[in-house]
Design an enzyme around this catalytic site. Sequence first.
Site, PDB file in Angstrom:
ATOM      1  N   ARG A  61       0.815  -1.208   0.000  1.00 21.22           N
ATOM      2  CA  ARG A  61       0.000   0.000   0.000  1.00 21.22           C
ATOM      3  C   ARG A  61       0.857   1.270   0.000  1.00 21.22           C
ATOM      4  O   ARG A  61       0.548   2.250  -0.677  1.00 21.22           O
ATOM      5  CB  ARG A  61      -0.885  -0.026   1.251  1.00 21.22           C
ATOM      6  N   MET A  86     -11.813   2.972  -5.257  1.00 20.47           N
ATOM      7  CA  MET A  86     -12.096   1.879  -4.335  1.00 20.47           C
ATOM      8  C   MET A  86     -10.839   1.294  -3.694  1.00 20.47           C
ATOM      9  O   MET A  86     -10.736   0.080  -3.520  1.00 20.47           O
ATOM     10  CB  MET A  86     -12.904   0.790  -5.056  1.00 20.47           C
ATOM     11  N   ILE A  88      -8.261   1.657  -0.221  1.00 20.96           N
ATOM     12  CA  ILE A  88      -8.077   2.280   1.094  1.00 20.96           C
ATOM     13  C   ILE A  88      -6.710   2.949   1.084  1.00 20.96           C
ATOM     14  O   ILE A  88      -5.712   2.352   0.682  1.00 20.96           O
ATOM     15  CB  ILE A  88      -8.188   1.229   2.206  1.00 20.96           C
ATOM     16  N   LEU A  89      -6.672   4.206   1.499  1.00 28.66           N
ATOM     17  CA  LEU A  89      -5.437   5.000   1.436  1.00 28.66           C
ATOM     18  C   LEU A  89      -4.713   4.974   2.778  1.00 28.66           C
ATOM     19  O   LEU A  89      -5.344   4.904   3.833  1.00 28.66           O
ATOM     20  CB  LEU A  89      -5.790   6.438   1.045  1.00 28.66           C
ATOM     21  N   HIS A 105     -19.691   8.930  -0.702  1.00 31.76           N
ATOM     22  CA  HIS A 105     -20.017   7.586  -0.212  1.00 31.76           C
ATOM     23  C   HIS A 105     -21.529   7.367  -0.338  1.00 31.76           C
ATOM     24  O   HIS A 105     -22.317   8.249   0.009  1.00 31.76           O
ATOM     25  CB  HIS A 105     -19.576   7.441   1.250  1.00 31.76           C
ATOM     26  N   THR A 137     -10.263  11.435   6.162  1.00 30.89           N
ATOM     27  CA  THR A 137      -9.281  11.312   7.240  1.00 30.89           C
ATOM     28  C   THR A 137      -8.859   9.845   7.280  1.00 30.89           C
ATOM     29  O   THR A 137      -9.374   9.032   6.502  1.00 30.89           O
ATOM     30  CB  THR A 137      -9.883  11.709   8.611  1.00 30.89           C
ATOM     31  N   LEU A 140     -11.599   5.531   8.176  1.00 31.51           N
ATOM     32  CA  LEU A 140     -12.255   5.184   6.904  1.00 31.51           C
ATOM     33  C   LEU A 140     -13.750   5.530   6.901  1.00 31.51           C
ATOM     34  O   LEU A 140     -14.498   5.075   7.768  1.00 31.51           O
ATOM     35  CB  LEU A 140     -12.068   3.683   6.623  1.00 31.51           C
ATOM     36  N   GLN A 169     -28.673  11.597  -6.719  1.00 27.04           N
ATOM     37  CA  GLN A 169     -28.375  12.646  -5.727  1.00 27.04           C
ATOM     38  C   GLN A 169     -26.869  12.813  -5.532  1.00 27.04           C
ATOM     39  O   GLN A 169     -26.390  13.914  -5.253  1.00 27.04           O
ATOM     40  CB  GLN A 169     -29.056  12.342  -4.390  1.00 27.04           C
TER      41      GLN A 169
END
Length: 212
Positions: A61, A86, A88-89, A105, A137, A140, A169
């Site tokens: 990662r 998609m 995760i950072l 989201h 932040t 998650l 929306q």
Amino acid sequence: MKSIVILISGRGSNLQALLEARLPCRIAAVISNRADAAGLKIAQQHGIATHIIAHQDYSDRDAFDTALAASIDHYQPDLVVLAGFMRILTAQFVARYRGRLINIHPSLLPAYSGLDTHRRALHDGVKIHGCTVHFVTDDLDHGPIIIQAAVPVLMNDTAATLAARVLHQEHRIYVQAIRWFCNGHLSLSAQGKVLLQRIEQPGCTLIMPGLE
Ligand code: GAR
């Protein structure tokens, strides 16, 4: 004029909404972690530079996020926009872009963080569902909330019909949040609070099912 970089992983309908919205900013580039993301073609049709940083080409990662940050920083954007991105950072990546990294989201956070939000909402029988734009932040899907849209859950909804109602929306609130940011009306305070200036706060109520 401010500039933004948009990160995607797939279809790109939010990307398309942003490209068609005539935002008061320059969309400098679109970066995907997947070569087959349909959104890349949408970006190219709009004459936007595209890059692929394929996560499977990196050993972990950290290595992926370092390459991703280098690609983003080439454009020195004011804002980094996750539009169906998609991955995760890492905390390091998120800290680097503090106050200038936002995500959309498909739920009314903090409910239904993670995946499969529409099916889970239907399973729980909630009557109101929706979508959220938030600063990212390292917690998650729990960063400071900028704007949300609520939609009714209808009796015969499937995950697909509910997703379509929410997605419509998403396209509206993401454009709005980015417009605020680019016009200097939206920022994140040092304390981690969302600051919105000169913005209407109407008090309408969604009751579902409706009252007789
Ligand atoms: C959107 O529904 C977005 O909210 C969701 O992925 C979809 C991407 O659609 N994002 C997440 O679930 C992030 N955790 P799109 O590629 O058509 O914009």
